[in-house]
Design an enzyme around this catalytic site. Structure first.
Site, PDB file in Angstrom:
ATOM      1  N   TYR A   1       8.421  -5.609  16.969  1.00 43.68           N
ATOM      2  CA  TYR A   1       8.311  -4.710  15.814  1.00 43.68           C
ATOM      3  C   TYR A   1       8.710  -3.291  16.218  1.00 43.68           C
ATOM      4  O   TYR A   1       9.509  -2.637  15.533  1.00 43.68           O
ATOM      5  CB  TYR A   1       6.870  -4.746  15.314  1.00 43.68           C
ATOM      6  CG  TYR A   1       6.539  -3.786  14.189  1.00 43.68           C
ATOM      7  CD1 TYR A   1       6.835  -4.106  12.862  1.00 43.68           C
ATOM      8  CD2 TYR A   1       5.901  -2.577  14.440  1.00 43.68           C
ATOM      9  CE1 TYR A   1       6.508  -3.254  11.831  1.00 43.68           C
ATOM     10  CE2 TYR A   1       5.567  -1.714  13.411  1.00 43.68           C
ATOM     11  CZ  TYR A   1       5.872  -2.051  12.111  1.00 43.68           C
ATOM     12  OH  TYR A   1       5.543  -1.193  11.086  1.00 43.68           O
TER      13      TYR A   1
ATOM     14  N   PRO B   1       4.723   6.323   9.969  1.00 44.34           N
ATOM     15  CA  PRO B   1       3.275   6.285   9.816  1.00 44.34           C
ATOM     16  C   PRO B   1       2.592   5.958  11.137  1.00 44.34           C
ATOM     17  O   PRO B   1       3.127   5.220  11.974  1.00 44.34           O
ATOM     18  CB  PRO B   1       3.044   5.159   8.805  1.00 44.34           C
ATOM     19  CG  PRO B   1       4.382   4.897   8.177  1.00 44.34           C
ATOM     20  CD  PRO B   1       5.389   5.239   9.231  1.00 44.34           C
ATOM     21  N   GLY B   2       1.404   6.507  11.319  1.00 41.88           N
ATOM     22  CA  GLY B   2       0.516   6.026  12.363  1.00 41.88           C
ATOM     23  C   GLY B   2      -0.331   4.910  11.781  1.00 41.88           C
ATOM     24  O   GLY B   2       0.006   4.328  10.743  1.00 41.88           O
TER      25      GLY B   2
ATOM     26  N   GLY C   1       1.073  -5.018  21.819  1.00 39.48           N
ATOM     27  CA  GLY C   1       1.049  -6.146  20.900  1.00 39.48           C
ATOM     28  C   GLY C   1       2.080  -6.077  19.799  1.00 39.48           C
ATOM     29  O   GLY C   1       2.085  -6.930  18.906  1.00 39.48           O
TER      30      GLY C   1
ATOM     31  N   ASN D   1      10.989   0.712   2.806  1.00 36.85           N
ATOM     32  CA  ASN D   1       9.585   0.662   3.216  1.00 36.85           C
ATOM     33  C   ASN D   1       9.131  -0.735   3.625  1.00 36.85           C
ATOM     34  O   ASN D   1       8.172  -0.869   4.386  1.00 36.85           O
ATOM     35  CB  ASN D   1       8.719   1.167   2.048  1.00 36.85           C
ATOM     36  CG  ASN D   1       7.258   0.882   2.257  1.00 36.85           C
ATOM     37  OD1 ASN D   1       6.598   1.507   3.082  1.00 36.85           O
ATOM     38  ND2 ASN D   1       6.727  -0.083   1.515  1.00 36.85           N
ATOM     39  N   ALA D   2       9.792  -1.781   3.146  1.00 39.37           N
ATOM     40  CA  ALA D   2       9.335  -3.145   3.426  1.00 39.37           C
ATOM     41  C   ALA D   2       9.285  -3.397   4.929  1.00 39.37           C
ATOM     42  O   ALA D   2      10.178  -2.989   5.674  1.00 39.37           O
ATOM     43  CB  ALA D   2      10.261  -4.158   2.756  1.00 39.37           C
ATOM     44  N   GLY D   3       8.215  -4.060   5.369  1.00 42.92           N
ATOM     45  CA  GLY D   3       8.075  -4.353   6.790  1.00 42.92           C
ATOM     46  C   GLY D   3       7.175  -5.545   7.026  1.00 42.92           C
ATOM     47  O   GLY D   3       6.472  -6.014   6.129  1.00 42.92           O
TER      48      GLY D   3
ATOM     49  N   GLY E   1       0.794  -1.222   0.000  1.00 43.11           N
ATOM     50  CA  GLY E   1       0.000   0.000   0.000  1.00 43.11           C
ATOM     51  C   GLY E   1       0.826   1.272   0.000  1.00 43.11           C
ATOM     52  O   GLY E   1       0.777   2.072  -0.934  1.00 43.11           O
ATOM     53  N   ILE E   2       1.611   1.497   1.064  1.00 45.50           N
ATOM     54  CA  ILE E   2       2.441   2.695   1.136  1.00 45.50           C
ATOM     55  C   ILE E   2       3.532   2.644   0.069  1.00 45.50           C
ATOM     56  O   ILE E   2       3.841   3.658  -0.567  1.00 45.50           O
ATOM     57  CB  ILE E   2       3.047   2.849   2.543  1.00 45.50           C
ATOM     58  CG1 ILE E   2       1.940   3.113   3.572  1.00 45.50           C
ATOM     59  CG2 ILE E   2       4.083   3.976   2.570  1.00 45.50           C
ATOM     60  CD1 ILE E   2       2.421   3.067   5.014  1.00 45.50           C
TER      61      ILE E   2
END
Length: 255
Positions: free
Chosen positions: A155, A185-186, A151, A90-92, A17-18
């Site tokens: 990460y 990002p939020g 949670g 950006n990959a996560g 997406g991003i």
């Protein structure tokens, strides 16, 4: 707008997406975009869409946890599109569980993607930027790194590590005219967030809680992020390095 004419940008996680929104915006502003992703078909779809709009882009299969694969993808991208001037990490990947319910095997996977993979990308791309005395690196972290997130302990730890990495590299390579900055990002409407949302005990209640807590009254959309990313990647930000900005609708207002 053609502020990136003649520059090649690598975007990891470019099929998501991003990532895909960022690829499209960089291409619209003149960059030649290398779409890196483990999802080769998704990366090709993004590159095809960019070319259909008259932009320059190519897709490259890349698992950022595989260092030889990273080196091969960077070499292929530079051979096809020119030397990398911009790198957007950006990959996560995330696993949504309370820390005490996670396992060491899950930690290893989270660290491999969110921290070690980013180290691989820097280590593969930076030597060329140093040689050319020019580069823009934008690391996509998370507001979880700045304020914590239930949670998401491992990460968040990885993303906090990106903040320290970015600031250190900004100091080490300032004289090479390479800048390093972070966009956090939020909550954003991506596949990753959908997994989190669907795994909640009461997804509708959770979404309403987010809407109430975010001053702008909604969770983010992928298209909310590329503006900040492209600013850091541009020469408008030539005197900005080692900085962190949240794109979160005001959910977090860290100084």
């Amino acid at each position: 707008m053609a502020q990136f004419d003649g520059r090649m940008a690598i975007v990891t996680g470019g099929a998501g997406g991003i990532g895909s929104a960022t690829c499209r915006q960089l291409a619209a502003r003149g960059a030649a975009v290398a779409v890196f992703d483990r999802d080769e078909a998704g990366a090709r779809n993004v590159a095809d869409a960019i070319r259909a709009e008259g932009g320059r882009a190519a897709a490259f299969l890349c698992d950022i946890t595989d260092r030889p694969g990273v080196d091969a993808a960077v070499a292929a991208a530079e051979a096809a599109l020119g030397p990398a001037a911009i790198l957007v990490n950006n990959a996560g990947f995330d696993i949504f569980k309370p820390f005490l319910k996670t396992t060491p095997a899950e930690w290893e996977k989270l660290i491999a993607v969110n921290l070690v993979g980013v180290l691989h990308m820097h280590h593969a791309v930076l030597p060329g930027m140093v040689e050319r005395k020019y580069g823009r690196v934008v690391n996509i972290a998370s507001d979880a790194a700045r304020v914590g997130s239930t949670g998401e302990a491992v990460y968040a730890a990885c993303k906090a590590g990106l903040l320290g990495l970015t600031k250190t590299l900004a100091r080490e390579h300032a004289r090479d005219a390479i800048t390093f900055n972070v966009v956090c990002p939020g909550p954003t409407d991506t596949n990753l967030f959908e997994e989190f949302w669907r795994g909640a005990a009461n997804p509708d209640k959770l979404m309403e809680a987010f809407r109430r807590s975010i001053p702008l009254g909604r969770i983010g959309a992928p298209d909310d992020l590329p503006g900040a990313i492209c600013f850091f990647a541009s020469d408008d930000a030539a005197y900005v390095t080692g900085q962190v900005i949240s794109v979160s609708g005001g959910l977090s207002m860290a100084g």
